[in-house]
Enzyme design. Structure first.
Site, PDB file in Angstrom:
ATOM      1  N   LYS A  54       0.832  -1.209   0.000  1.00 45.50           N
ATOM      2  CA  LYS A  54       0.000   0.000   0.000  1.00 45.50           C
ATOM      3  C   LYS A  54       0.862   1.253   0.000  1.00 45.50           C
ATOM      4  O   LYS A  54       0.604   2.206  -0.741  1.00 45.50           O
ATOM      5  CB  LYS A  54      -0.922  -0.009   1.220  1.00 45.50           C
ATOM      6  CG  LYS A  54      -2.048  -1.024   1.160  1.00 45.50           C
ATOM      7  CD  LYS A  54      -2.804  -1.092   2.478  1.00 45.50           C
ATOM      8  CE  LYS A  54      -3.906  -2.137   2.425  1.00 45.50           C
ATOM      9  NZ  LYS A  54      -4.572  -2.341   3.720  1.00 45.50           N
ATOM     10  N   GLN A  98      -5.488  -1.463   9.512  1.00 48.48           N
ATOM     11  CA  GLN A  98      -5.274  -2.806   8.963  1.00 48.48           C
ATOM     12  C   GLN A  98      -5.860  -3.871   9.884  1.00 48.48           C
ATOM     13  O   GLN A  98      -5.581  -3.898  11.081  1.00 48.48           O
ATOM     14  CB  GLN A  98      -3.768  -3.050   8.776  1.00 48.48           C
ATOM     15  CG  GLN A  98      -3.426  -4.379   8.141  1.00 48.48           C
ATOM     16  CD  GLN A  98      -3.919  -4.484   6.708  1.00 48.48           C
ATOM     17  OE1 GLN A  98      -3.849  -3.523   5.942  1.00 48.48           O
ATOM     18  NE2 GLN A  98      -4.431  -5.641   6.334  1.00 48.48           N
ATOM     19  N   ASP A 121     -11.854   2.262   3.560  1.00 51.33           N
ATOM     20  CA  ASP A 121     -12.174   0.834   3.519  1.00 51.33           C
ATOM     21  C   ASP A 121     -13.676   0.607   3.368  1.00 51.33           C
ATOM     22  O   ASP A 121     -14.114  -0.499   3.040  1.00 51.33           O
ATOM     23  CB  ASP A 121     -11.687   0.137   4.798  1.00 51.33           C
ATOM     24  CG  ASP A 121     -10.518  -0.805   4.538  1.00 51.33           C
ATOM     25  OD1 ASP A 121     -10.259  -1.126   3.365  1.00 51.33           O
ATOM     26  OD2 ASP A 121      -9.862  -1.213   5.513  1.00 51.33           O
TER      27      ASP A 121
END
Length: 301
Positions: A54, A98, A121
């Site tokens: 990422k 995460q 997300d």
């Protein structure tokens, strides 16, 4: 093999290139640099690899990358404090915590502490509700990637019968809602669905997100169906040597590719789209927070 191969790796590269073009324009015309912050708690090897990818791709498209790597024993209160700090930081347009988090931290509490406008997300309960009611929201990255691949292949999805095998909050439910919003007739199937094979056999589109290696066979499919395989499963590969493994999806690729009209491979199908759509979501969040035109083709709307 009769099925057309849907190359997610190539498509994801194109998405990243589009994002980079938009980012360069925003920098030049508006003096704004999109920023993505990633919070990683603990030493999970898979998460560490993913976070490194990422960071690399965020920088490559011209965005600022902010990483917060915290030890395994970081308290829930400290994680929430960092999230609040990022919520209030104007240089941060997207926040990603995460997953999975260590067991002593409530994942839902942390996710719902993120400013919904920065929730790239798409997991915040407000974004889930907005998506479910057909309103503008931040959309989970993997489902968004699936939708992009399907739109690119079919043009329009209106009127097609879609079966989603899997009912997770991360993939199954949101991709079903996205397909419904695109005027598909949608069935959500799962491990307890009666006559699952017959349900799948009626689909023009099959999205496999059940987490069981090679579960969906070619004889489950309608001739010419489009198959999007979200599964990532590691199975033994003795042909490669003792202790070796290989990645497979939730679909038996060999048999399915003889029946399907189009299919995504594993690896190289849906997987690369996830980070590409994360970058697209960060760009979208930046545009929305600054009153700029949203990038065409990089959102679900």
């Amino acid at each position: 093999m009769t099925a057309t191969l849907i190359n997610g790796k190539e498509f994801a590269a194109d998405v990243r290139a589009q994002v980079a073009t938009h980012v360069a324009r925003i920098k030049e015309e508006n003096d704004i640099t999109p920023g993505l912050a990633v919070v990683l708690v603990g030493e999970d090897p898979a998460s560490q690899v993913y976070v490194r990818s990422k960071h690399k791709m965020t920088v490559e498209v011209g965005m600022n990358s902010f990483e917060h790597k915290l030890p395994e024993d970081t308290s829930e209160a400290d994680v929430l404090a960092i999230v609040e700090q990022l919520n209030n930081d104007p240089a941060v347009n997207g926040i990603l915590v995460q997953l999975p988090l260590p067991k002593h931290i409530d994942e839902n509490l942390v996710i719902n502490a993120i400013n919904p406008a920065k929730d790239v997300d798409g997991f915040h309960i407000s974004n889930v509700g907005l998506l479910g009611t057909g309103q503008k929201s931040m959309v989970p990255c993997t489902p968004l990637g699936c939708l992009m691949l399907l739109r690119d292949h079919h043009g329009t999805l209106s009127g097609l019968n879609a079966v989603v095998v899997g009912r997770s909050n991360i993939v199954g439910k949101p991709i079903a809602q996205l397909l419904l919003n695109d005027s598909c007739t949608v069935t959500i199937a799962h491990s307890r669905t009666k006559d699952l094979e017959d349900v799948v056999r009626g689909a023009d589109i099959v999205v496999a997100a059940v987490g069981r290696s090679e579960m969906i066979k070619g004889d489950w499919l309608k001739k010419g169906a489009t198959v999007i395989d979200v599964g990532i499963n590691r199975i033994p590969a003795p042909e490669k040597g003792e202790g070796k493994t290989r990645l497979v999806g939730d679909v038996d690729f060999a048999s399915a590719s003889e029946v399907a009209g189009a299919i995504t491979p594993v690896p190289g199908g849906v997987g690369p789209m996830t980070i590409a759509c994360l970058l697209a979501n960060t760009l979208t969040a930046t545009c929305r927070s600054n009153g700029l035109a949203e990038p065409v083709g990089l959102t679900a709307s």
